[in-house]
Scaffold this active site. Structure first.
Site, PDB file in Angstrom:
ATOM      1  N   ASP A  37      16.539  24.841  34.270  1.00  0.00           N
ATOM      2  CA  ASP A  37      17.703  24.784  33.540  1.00  0.00           C
ATOM      3  C   ASP A  37      18.334  26.441  33.892  1.00  0.00           C
ATOM      4  O   ASP A  37      19.902  26.434  33.324  1.00  0.00           O
ATOM      5  CB  ASP A  37      17.067  25.004  32.162  1.00  0.00           C
ATOM      6  CG  ASP A  37      16.219  26.331  31.891  1.00  0.00           C
ATOM      7  OD1 ASP A  37      15.893  27.152  32.975  1.00  0.00           O
ATOM      8  OD2 ASP A  37      16.441  26.519  30.372  1.00  0.00           O
ATOM      9  N   GLY A  38      17.968  27.212  34.690  1.00  0.00           N
ATOM     10  CA  GLY A  38      19.430  28.099  35.687  1.00  0.00           C
ATOM     11  C   GLY A  38      18.580  29.094  34.923  1.00  0.00           C
ATOM     12  O   GLY A  38      19.234  29.782  35.708  1.00  0.00           O
ATOM     13  N   GLU A  39      17.707  28.998  33.824  1.00  0.00           N
ATOM     14  CA  GLU A  39      16.456  30.720  33.773  1.00  0.00           C
ATOM     15  C   GLU A  39      16.109  30.892  34.911  1.00  0.00           C
ATOM     16  O   GLU A  39      16.098  30.825  36.051  1.00  0.00           O
ATOM     17  CB  GLU A  39      16.538  30.518  31.926  1.00  0.00           C
ATOM     18  CG  GLU A  39      17.001  29.997  31.042  1.00  0.00           C
ATOM     19  CD  GLU A  39      17.122  30.083  29.818  1.00  0.00           C
ATOM     20  OE1 GLU A  39      15.346  30.418  30.118  1.00  0.00           O
ATOM     21  OE2 GLU A  39      17.108  29.706  29.079  1.00  0.00           O
ATOM     22  N   ARG A  95      37.421  47.220  40.076  1.00  0.00           N
ATOM     23  CA  ARG A  95      38.888  47.616  39.906  1.00  0.00           C
ATOM     24  C   ARG A  95      39.567  46.947  38.477  1.00  0.00           C
ATOM     25  O   ARG A  95      40.449  47.202  39.194  1.00  0.00           O
ATOM     26  CB  ARG A  95      38.954  45.998  41.277  1.00  0.00           C
ATOM     27  CG  ARG A  95      39.450  47.161  42.726  1.00  0.00           C
ATOM     28  CD  ARG A  95      39.185  46.191  44.013  1.00  0.00           C
ATOM     29  NE  ARG A  95      38.417  45.111  44.104  1.00  0.00           N
ATOM     30  CZ  ARG A  95      38.177  44.093  45.017  1.00  0.00           C
ATOM     31  NH1 ARG A  95      39.373  43.967  45.949  1.00  0.00           N
ATOM     32  NH2 ARG A  95      37.378  43.250  44.379  1.00  0.00           N
ATOM     33  N   GLN A  96      39.173  46.527  38.263  1.00  0.00           N
ATOM     34  CA  GLN A  96      39.437  46.242  36.663  1.00  0.00           C
ATOM     35  C   GLN A  96      39.795  47.879  36.353  1.00  0.00           C
ATOM     36  O   GLN A  96      38.659  47.684  35.379  1.00  0.00           O
ATOM     37  CB  GLN A  96      38.968  44.993  35.882  1.00  0.00           C
ATOM     38  CG  GLN A  96      39.735  45.626  34.842  1.00  0.00           C
ATOM     39  CD  GLN A  96      40.697  44.382  34.457  1.00  0.00           C
ATOM     40  OE1 GLN A  96      41.430  43.688  35.898  1.00  0.00           O
ATOM     41  NE2 GLN A  96      42.155  44.622  33.517  1.00  0.00           N
ATOM     42  N   HIS A 130      40.022  54.668  41.842  1.00  0.00           N
ATOM     43  CA  HIS A 130      41.099  54.664  42.307  1.00  0.00           C
ATOM     44  C   HIS A 130      41.798  55.411  41.145  1.00  0.00           C
ATOM     45  O   HIS A 130      42.140  56.524  41.370  1.00  0.00           O
ATOM     46  CB  HIS A 130      41.605  53.125  42.058  1.00  0.00           C
ATOM     47  CG  HIS A 130      43.401  52.776  42.145  1.00  0.00           C
ATOM     48  ND1 HIS A 130      44.465  51.963  41.830  1.00  0.00           N
ATOM     49  CD2 HIS A 130      44.719  53.722  42.176  1.00  0.00           C
ATOM     50  CE1 HIS A 130      45.101  52.582  42.064  1.00  0.00           C
ATOM     51  NE2 HIS A 130      45.483  53.476  42.502  1.00  0.00           N
ATOM     52  N   ASP A 169      47.569  51.185  52.783  1.00  0.00           N
ATOM     53  CA  ASP A 169      48.303  51.175  51.153  1.00  0.00           C
ATOM     54  C   ASP A 169      48.225  52.602  50.720  1.00  0.00           C
ATOM     55  O   ASP A 169      47.305  53.761  51.529  1.00  0.00           O
ATOM     56  CB  ASP A 169      47.942  50.804  50.511  1.00  0.00           C
ATOM     57  CG  ASP A 169      46.421  50.422  49.563  1.00  0.00           C
ATOM     58  OD1 ASP A 169      45.620  51.343  50.329  1.00  0.00           O
ATOM     59  OD2 ASP A 169      46.222  50.031  49.569  1.00  0.00           O
ATOM     60  N   LYS A 192      52.387  49.163  49.590  1.00  0.00           N
ATOM     61  CA  LYS A 192      51.950  47.887  49.763  1.00  0.00           C
ATOM     62  C   LYS A 192      51.910  47.506  48.353  1.00  0.00           C
ATOM     63  O   LYS A 192      51.394  48.738  47.206  1.00  0.00           O
ATOM     64  CB  LYS A 192      49.795  47.449  49.838  1.00  0.00           C
ATOM     65  CG  LYS A 192      49.483  46.264  49.597  1.00  0.00           C
ATOM     66  CD  LYS A 192      48.399  46.086  49.917  1.00  0.00           C
ATOM     67  CE  LYS A 192      47.239  46.823  48.662  1.00  0.00           C
ATOM     68  NZ  LYS A 192      45.585  45.900  49.186  1.00  0.00           N
ATOM     69  N   ASP A 219      40.251  49.593  55.990  1.00  0.00           N
ATOM     70  CA  ASP A 219      40.487  49.371  54.169  1.00  0.00           C
ATOM     71  C   ASP A 219      38.915  49.624  53.551  1.00  0.00           C
ATOM     72  O   ASP A 219      37.993  49.077  54.703  1.00  0.00           O
ATOM     73  CB  ASP A 219      40.940  48.398  53.863  1.00  0.00           C
ATOM     74  CG  ASP A 219      41.925  47.797  52.816  1.00  0.00           C
ATOM     75  OD1 ASP A 219      40.998  49.494  51.711  1.00  0.00           O
ATOM     76  OD2 ASP A 219      42.133  47.232  52.289  1.00  0.00           O
TER      77      ASP A 219
HETATM   78  C1  R5P Z   1      42.456  47.566  47.207  1.00  0.00           C
HETATM   79  O1  R5P Z   1      43.083  48.365  46.333  1.00  0.00           O
HETATM   80  C2  R5P Z   1      41.379  47.627  48.442  1.00  0.00           C
HETATM   81  O2  R5P Z   1      41.938  49.152  49.026  1.00  0.00           O
HETATM   82  C3  R5P Z   1      41.730  46.908  49.510  1.00  0.00           C
HETATM   83  O3  R5P Z   1      42.892  46.922  50.002  1.00  0.00           O
HETATM   84  C4  R5P Z   1      41.556  45.131  48.873  1.00  0.00           C
HETATM   85  O4  R5P Z   1      40.603  44.702  47.320  1.00  0.00           O
HETATM   86  C5  R5P Z   1      41.609  44.553  48.932  1.00  0.00           C
HETATM   87  O5  R5P Z   1      42.164  42.861  48.689  1.00  0.00           O
HETATM   88  P1  R5P Z   1      42.652  41.584  49.434  1.00  0.00           P
HETATM   89  O6  R5P Z   1      41.287  41.708  50.324  1.00  0.00           O
HETATM   90  O7  R5P Z   1      42.307  40.599  48.294  1.00  0.00           O
HETATM   91  O8  R5P Z   1      43.922  41.904  49.753  1.00  0.00           O
END
Ligand code: R5P
Length: 296
Positions: A37-39, A95-96, A130, A169, A192, A219
């Site tokens: 069942d996925g558990e 990121r959120q 960030h 960025d 960016k 990055d």
């Molecule tokens: C964003 O602030 C990060 O440093 C990356 O630039 C970002 O997460 C890259 O995401 P994607 O590949 O979706 O553009």
């Protein structure tokens, strides 16, 4: 004294085995499978009784990994592990970090709360900090951050002649500056603006004074690849060759790796998430951090 145990969640076996060998830890065995069942069924095949335990789980595709990970940590605690730490080379949900629209879940804080409740310590590698200054802003357990910059610089020094390091960025400036300094190369950062999950706009300065150098985009994360793809497109429109594209964490959502290859980029990632582009080995740096935090 019994040595600490390192347990690998599925998919983490190779790096866990290398870390266990470096740290002289025993590699513990965990059986995990899905019920029809996925558990999740989970059993610790190596007893954690009175032992320091580190559980290794890189957190790409986190939603399917977090629940089994929490089961594993809770079971180790119930079976009297002396301490239970988490080694997450890639730390998801960073990121959120703000409620951008009313009613949004600030998932970075919520995941940090779950992890802090389940574990005694956390080791990770270049988390996406960030708007948070440190992990301590949201994690209430001791944390160690491993930085990839020195090994990224080493890879560039060894493999790229006459590089120009380019950050996508302004957020990346500090990091890119450190990589460039160590790689003994000049750097610049692009401008960016993100319009949506799959849409970024990048402005590029006139890079003519660096003509003749090899462009190296650096990055922290490649997710959809749109940031890299847009930077590559702009560089090419200025007459540059397709750049080397380096990311610490290669998530490659929605076949981003295929689109980057089609754009002609040489993509390089570290081994925080298993992928064919892994060239930068951070095992020794991770082992040092685990050794420091797991032995108080
Ligand atoms: C964003 O602030 C990060 O440093 C990356 O630039 C970002 O997460 C890259 O995401 P994607 O590949 O979706 O553009």
């Amino acid at each position: 004294m019994t040595s600490p145990l390192l347990m690998a969640m599925p998919g983490n076996e190779k790096l866990a085995a290398e870390l266990a060998a470096m740290l002289d830890y025993e590699l513990g065995r965990v059986e995990i499978r899905q019920f029809p069942d996925g558990e999740t069924y989970l059993r610790l095949m190596t007893s954690p009784e009175q032992r320091a335990v580190a559980i290794m789980c890189t957190l790409d595709h986190p939603d399917e990994k977090i629940l089994p990970l929490l089961f594993c940590a809770a079971t180790a605690r119930e079976l009297n592990a002396s301490r239970v730490g988490l080694v997450a080379p890639y730390l998801a949900y960073m990121r959120q970090d703000r409620r951008f629209k009313p009613g949004e879940a600030v998932t970075s804080r919520q995941v940090a709360h779950l992890v802090s409740e389940a574990f005694d310590w956390l080791v990770t590698l270049d988390p996406h900090l960030h708007r948070y200054g440190t992990l301590g802003d949201i994690y209430s357990i001791p944390t160690r951050i491993v930085h990839a910059a020195p090994m990224v610089s080493l890879w560039i020094r060894t493999n790229v002649s006459n590089p120009l390091i380019i950050g996508p960025d302004s957020e990346s400036e500090q990091w890119v500056a450190a990589v460039a300094k160590d790689a003994d190369a000049p750097y610049c950062v692009l401008e960016k603006t993100r319009h949506g999950d799959r849409s970024v706009e990048i402005k590029i300065a006139d890079l003519v004074r660096w003509q003749g150098r090899t462009p190296v985009l650096v990055d922290d994360i490649i997710s959809t690849g749109q940031t890299m793809l847009e930077a590559i497109r702009l560089l090419r429109s200025q007459g540059w060759a397709a750049p080397v594209s380096i990311a610490v964490h290669g998530l490659f959502a929605e076949q981003a790796d295929r689109f980057l290859a089609q754009a002609g980029a040489q993509v390089i990632t570290s081994n925080t998430i298993v992928h064919a582009t892994n060239r930068i080995d951070l095992t020794a740096s991770l082992a040092r951090a685990i050794g420091e935090i797991a032995t108080p």
